[in-house]
Design a protein around this motif. Structure first.
Motif, PDB file in Angstrom:
ATOM      1  N   ALA A   1       1.369  -1.177  -0.024  1.00 21.40           N
ATOM      2  CA  ALA A   1      -0.207   0.195  -0.336  1.00 21.40           C
ATOM      3  C   ALA A   1       0.565   0.940  -0.252  1.00 21.40           C
ATOM      4  CB  ALA A   1      -0.829  -0.010   1.289  1.00 21.40           C
ATOM      5  N   GLY A   2       2.103   1.364   0.832  1.00 21.74           N
ATOM      6  CA  GLY A   2       2.990   2.085   0.725  1.00 21.74           C
ATOM      7  C   GLY A   2       3.050   2.584  -0.455  1.00 21.74           C
ATOM      8  N   ALA A   3       4.238   1.340  -1.218  1.00 25.71           N
ATOM      9  CA  ALA A   3       4.938   1.000  -2.122  1.00 25.71           C
ATOM     10  C   ALA A   3       3.922   2.081  -3.204  1.00 25.71           C
ATOM     11  CB  ALA A   3       5.563   0.493  -2.905  1.00 25.71           C
ATOM     12  N   ASN A   4       2.466   1.124  -3.452  1.00 29.10           N
ATOM     13  CA  ASN A   4       1.510   1.679  -4.755  1.00 29.10           C
ATOM     14  C   ASN A   4       1.152   3.615  -4.580  1.00 29.10           C
ATOM     15  OD1 ASN A   4       1.547  -0.363  -6.173  1.00 29.10           O
ATOM     16  ND2 ASN A   4       0.325  -1.272  -4.523  1.00 29.10           N
ATOM     17  N   ARG A   5       1.382   3.997  -2.991  1.00 30.73           N
ATOM     18  CA  ARG A   5       0.483   5.047  -3.031  1.00 30.73           C
ATOM     19  C   ARG A   5       2.313   6.426  -3.636  1.00 30.73           C
ATOM     20  NH1 ARG A   5      -1.809   6.389   2.964  1.00 30.73           N
ATOM     21  NH2 ARG A   5       0.450   6.609   3.187  1.00 30.73           N
ATOM     22  N   ALA A   6       2.764   6.404  -3.158  1.00 33.36           N
ATOM     23  CA  ALA A   6       4.126   6.944  -3.431  1.00 33.36           C
ATOM     24  C   ALA A   6       4.523   6.375  -4.568  1.00 33.36           C
ATOM     25  CB  ALA A   6       5.533   6.802  -2.354  1.00 33.36           C
ATOM     26  N   PHE A   7       5.509   5.393  -4.920  1.00 32.79           N
ATOM     27  CA  PHE A   7       6.046   5.197  -6.622  1.00 32.79           C
ATOM     28  C   PHE A   7       4.604   4.650  -7.805  1.00 32.79           C
ATOM     29  CE2 PHE A   7       9.187   3.237  -3.019  1.00 32.79           C
ATOM     30  CZ  PHE A   7       9.844   4.851  -3.183  1.00 32.79           C
ATOM     31  N   GLY A   8       3.390   4.332  -7.161  1.00 34.10           N
ATOM     32  CA  GLY A   8       2.849   4.061  -8.831  1.00 34.10           C
ATOM     33  C   GLY A   8       2.945   2.153  -8.339  1.00 34.10           C
TER      34      GLY A   8
END
Length: 774
Positions: free
Chosen positions: A187-194
Motif C-alpha cells: 500500500a505504501g509503495a503503490n501510493r508513493a511510487f505507483g
C-alpha cells in the motif's frame, strides 16, 4: 542466573554437520534431480537436488536426495539450516497421500454431529466438494463460497486459483495470507511510487552502500544467507537496525560482531525503541534531515510531489519530543540522520538504503510507517538511483508473485485493479469470459475470516497453501468461524492444524515434485523444477482446479501443463504494472543455462520489428527514469503517529512482540516435521529480560502465562538481557497452548487491511500448570 545469548546463525552449516559438507536429506522423489530453489522464504536460495548415492544408509526411508547449495545471486552459495534439511519435507512421516473426508449427521432435532476424517477416493472427495459448492451457491449466492490462498504457491497456481475464483466460482471473496505479510508495504509503495516490488533493485546492490537503515526485520535469523550482502556496509560502520530486541541482526552492528574483527570498531548502530513507536523514529529522522539542511532539494524539486506537506508535518517531531515517546535518545536520532545523509549520493556517499520488514508493517499504522520510511528515503534522494533506494523485505517464498497475479481481493493478473474497466476487459478476453461476469473487489483476509459462517458471510471456504489456524491473528476466534462453515476444503501436503478441521482434505504436490515459477523478494522471476515424482495418490493443484471447474459445469479452460499456464499468465499480465508478457519457461531456462543475470519484472513482450528483434532484458532497477505514476513523480504523504490499537495499561502492563526463529518457518507446518529442526527448537518460549523475571518471580525455564484481551497462552520462560524489560517476545510457529496468535489482536491497518500482529498488551504471570505446550 541463566541469560540466553543471541544466536547468530552459521549460513553454511546444516544442523549437526560441518560447514560445506554435502549432506543427504530424507527426501524420496525418483529421477535424476534438478537445479531448483529452496521451498521456504523469498530469498529463494539456489539449491541442487541429486539422488543420494547408494552407499548412503537409507535408515528405512525411501530413496533420498542430496540437497546442496548452488551459486545464485541471493544466497551466493549459502544455505540456512532450513534449506539444508528441506528434502525431509518430501518424506514427512505424515505426508498426505489420499483424500480425506468428514461425514456429518443430523438428528431429529437438527443438531449436526461431525465425525472424524476418513480416507476417500478422489472421485468421492471431489464429488463432495462440487456438490457442496453448488448447493451453497444455489441457496446463498456466489459470494457464499470463499477462497483463501498462500504466498508459497507458484505463480502458475496463484494465477489459476484467482482465475478459478473469478470465472468458475464467480465469487468476490478471495484473499491470501500475503495480506498478513506484505499488504502495508504494498500500500505504501503503490501510493508513493505507483508500483509495488518488494526490492526495486537487486539484493546484491546493498553491498556497495555506506548506510543501510533496517526497520522491523531480523534477517540473520529469517534469511541468514542475505547477511552476506551487508558485509560492505558493516565494514564501513553503516548498518543501523531498529528493533526492540537485540536480535541476531541487531548484534551484527556491535564491536566484534560476527564476521568482523574481534577487536574492530562497531559496525553500526542498534536502536531499541518502545514497541509500536517505529513511526516516531522515522518522523524524528525526517525532522533532523530538514532541520539540518541534509535533504536533497534538487532531487525533490525534480522528482517528488507533496514535499511541503511532509516538511510541515515532521516539524512537530523534534528529537527531544520523539525521545519521550520512542525511548531513543535525541543524540542517537541525530546521529542516525546524519549517517544516512552522509551516505546519500547528493553528499558524495556511496549510497544509502531504507528497508522495512514485518516488525514495523504488521501494525494498525503499518502503511503510515512504510510511508514515513519512503518519505525519508525520498528526502535523501535515494529511490530511483543505482546504489540507493527504499525496499521492503518480502517474507514468503512467492509473496511477491502471489500478490501480482490474482490472489488479492482487489487485484487481477499483472497487478491490475479489479475495479478498472480496462483491466477487466483485458483479462476477461484472455480468459474467454464476459468482463461483466467478473466479480468486484472482495474482503481482505482478516475481514474475510471474521465473516465466515456469519449471516450473509461465506458458508464454504477453499484453503490453498495456508494454515490459518496458526498464522491468523486472534486464532481462537478464527477456529470458531471455521467450525461455523458448512464446507471447509483444504489442499495441503501434511495434516496441518487447518486441514485437521476440514470437511475435505486433498493431498497435493510440493516444491520438488512440480514445475513452475516463483518471484523472489527482488522481483526476479525464477524457475522451480521438478526433481522427481510425488507419491501415488497425490495430485497437482492445477489438476484440481481443472477437475473442479469441469464438475461445476464450467467451460473455462484450465491447462494442466505449468508452462502453458505461465504463457497464459504472461498474456494476462501484458501491459500491467507487473508485466511478464516477455517471459516463458523456455526463456527463463535459457537465461539460466547461459549464466545470465536473471530476469526481473517488468519484462514486456517486444515485437520482432522493435529494437532489432531483441527480447526485453528485464528491469533489475525500477524508477531510474521516472516513477510509475501518471506524472512520473514520486508522492510524499504526510503521516502521524497514533500508537498501537492495544496499548499497555494497568491490567496488561507488558508489550508482547512476535516473530520467527532461525529453525522454523511461518506456521511451522513444514519445519516442525523436520526432526533436526524440531530437536533444536522443539517448542515455543517467552523471551523476557531478567529484570522482568525477578520482578514477577519467574525464573529462566519456569512456565509462564501471557494473557491478553483475547485469551491466554503458556510457554516456558527464556531469560535474555537482549530484550527491553517492558517487553516479552514469543515466536509464532506452534499450535495449542503455546500458539501466540491466539492472543494477538486482529485490529487492522485502515489502508492495507493488515493485522497488528507485532505488538499488543499482555499480563505476564507464572503459570499454575507445568503443562505449558499442547
Amino acid at each position: 542466573m541463566v541469560v540466553h545469548p543471541v544466536a547468530v546463525p552459521t549460513v553454511l552449516d546444516p544442523p549437526g554437520a560441518r560447514a560445506g559438507v554435502v549432506r543427504p536429506g530424507r527426501a524420496a522423489p525418483s529421477g535424476s534431480g534438478a537445479d531448483t530453489h529452496c521451498p521456504y522464504c523469498a530469498l529463494q536460495c539456489g539449491v541442487s537436488l541429486t539422488p543420494a548415492p547408494p552407499e548412503v544408509p537409507d535408515a528405512g526411508a525411501s530413496p533420498r536426495v542430496v540437497v546442496a547449495p548452488r551459486e545464485f545471486p541471493t544466497n551466493k552459495g549459502g544455505l540456512c539450516q532450513k534449506g539444508w534439511t528441506s528434502a525431509s519435507l518430501l518424506t514427512a512421516h505424515d505426508r498426505l497421500t489420499v483424500p480425506l473426508v468428514r461425514d456429518r449427521s443430523v438428528d431429529a432435532a437438527g443438531v449436526v454431529t461431525r465425525g472424524g476424517l476418513r480416507p476417500a477416493t478422489w472421485d468421492e472427495a471431489l464429488g463432495r466438494v462440487a456438490r457442496g459448492i453448488m448447493a451453497i451457491q444455489a441457496a446463498s449466492g456466489r459470494d457464499a463460497v470463499a477462497v483463501f490462498g498462500g504466498g508459497g504457491l507458484t505463480n502458475e497456481k496463484a494465477y489459476a486459483l484467482g482465475k478459478l475464483a473469478r470465472t468458475v466460482l464467480r465469487t468476490a471473496n478471495i484473499d491470501y495470507n500475503g495480506r498478513f505479510c506484505m499488504a502495508s508495504a504494498a500500500a505504501g509503495a503503490n501510493r508513493a511510487f505507483g508500483a509495488d516490488r518488494g526490492l526495486p533493485f537487486p539484493l546484491a546492490d546493498l553491498a556497495g552502500a555506506d548506510a543501510v537503515l533496517l526497520l522491523g526485520s531480523n534477517l540473520a535469523e529469517t534469511m541468514p544467507p542475505s547477511v552476506q550482502h551487508l558485509a560492505g556496509v558493516r565494514s564501513r560502520g553503516g548498518l543501523v537496525v531498529v528493533d526492540p530486541r537485540r536480535s541476531a541482526t541487531a548484534a551484527l552492528t556491535g564491536a566484534g560482531a560476527p564476521g568482523g574483527a574481534a577487536d574492530g570498531p562497531p559496525q553500526g548502530l542498534h536502536l531499541q525503541p518502545v514497541p509500536g513507536t517505529d513511526l516516531v523514529v522515522l518522523l524524528a529522522l525526517l525532522h533532523v534531515v530538514w532541520a539540518e539542511g541534509l535533504a536533497d532539494e534538487e532531487y525533490l524539486a525534480a522528482r517528488v510531489s507533496g514535499v511541503d506537506d511532509v516538511r510541515r508535518a515532521v516539524a512537530a517531531w523534534w528529537p527531544e519530543r520523539a525521545e519521550t515517546v520512542c525511548g531513543i535518545s535525541a543524540d542517537e536520532l541525530r546521529r542516525v540522520a546524519r549517517l544516512l545523509a552522509a551516505a546519500s549520493p547528493s553528499r558524495g556517499g556511496r549510497g544509502a538504503y531504507v528497508l522495512t520488514g514485518r516488525g514495523v508493517e504488521q501494525s494498525t499504522q503499518g502503511t503510515a510507517t512504510v510511508t514515513a520510511a519512503i518519505d525519508l528515503a525520498l528526502a535523501l534522494g535515494l529511490p530511483g538511483r543505482t546504489g540507493s533506494g527504499y525496499g521492503a523485505i518480502t517474507g514468503q517464498g512467492n509473496g511477491q508473485g502471489g500478490r501480482e497475479h490474482g490472489q488479492k481481493a482487489d487485484q487481477l493478473p499483472g497487478y491490475r485493479k479489479i475495479d478498472d474497466p480496462a483491466a477487466r476487459a483485458h483479462v476477461a478476453a484472455v480468459w474467454g469470459v464476459d468482463p461483466a461476469s467478473l466479480p468486484g473487489p472482495g474482503r481482505p483476509a482478516v475481514e474475510l475470516l471474521r465473516s465466515l459462517g456469519t449471516p450473509g458471510g461465506p458458508r464454504a471456504l477453499l484453503v490453498h497453501g495456508s494454515n490459518v489456524l496458526v498464522s491468523a491473528p486472534n486464532a481462537t476466534y478464527v477456529a470458531e468461524r471455521l467450525d461455523a462453515l458448512d464446507l471447509l476444503v483444504v489442499c495441503d501436503l501434511v495434516p496441518s492444524e487447518t486441514a485437521l478441521r476440514a470437511d475435505v482434505v486433498l493431498p497435493v504436490t510440493q516444491w520438488a515434485e512440480e514445475e513452475g515459477t516463483m518471484t523472489s523478494l527482488e522481483g526476479r522471476v525464477i524457475r522451480r523444477r521438478r526433481a522427481g515424482s510425488p507419491p501415488d495418490g497425490v495430485r497437482s493443484e492445477l489438476w484440481f482446479f481443472a477437475e473442479l471447474a469441469r464438475r461445476l459445469g464450467s467451460t473455462v479452460s484450465f491447462p494442466l501443463d505449468p508452462a502453458e499456464v505461465f504463457d497464459e499468465l504472461a498474456r494476462a499480465s501484458a501491459g500491467g504494472v507487473a508485466d511478464y508478457s516477455g517471459l516463458s519457461h523456455a526463456r527463463l531456462d535459457a537465461d539460466e543455462a547461459a549464466g545470465g543475470p536473471g530476469l526481473f519484472w517488468p519484462v514486456p513482450a517486444v515485437s520482432p520489428a522493435a529494437a532489432g528483434g531483441e527480447a526485453h532484458p528485464g528491469t533489475p532497477r525500477l524508477f531510474l527514469d521516472r516513477f510509475h505514476t501518471p506524472d512520473g513523480r514520486a508522492r510524499m504523504v504526510a503521516v502521524d503517529h497514533v500508537g498501537p490499537s492495544d496499548d499497555v495499561r494497568p491490567d496488561a502492563p507488558v508489550y508482547l512482540v512476535t516473530g520467527r526463529v532461525l529453525q522454523h518457518y511461518q506456521s511451522g507446518a513444514q519445519t516442525r516435521r523436520v526432526a533436526e529442526l524440531d530437536r533444536i527448537v522443539p517448542g515455543p518460549f517467552v523471551e523476557m529480560h531478567p529484570i522482568l523475571g525477578f520482578r514477577l518471580g519467574i525464573q529462566d525455564g519456569d512456565p509462564v502465562r501471557l494473557t491478553s484481551a483475547r485469551g491466554e497462552v503458556r510457554a516456558p520462560a527464556r531469560w535474555s538481557d537482549k530484550i527491553r524489560p517492558d517487553t516479552v517476545f514469543m515466536p509464532f510457529h506452534w499450535s495449542g497452548a503455546g500458539s501466540v496468535n491466539r492472543i494477538t489482536t486482529d485490529a487492522t491497518d485502515p489502508v492495507s487491511g493488515m493485522p497488528e500482529f507485532k505488538v499488543c498488551a499482555v499480563a505476564v504471570a507464572p503459570a499454575r500448570s507445568p503443562e505449558v505446550v499442547a
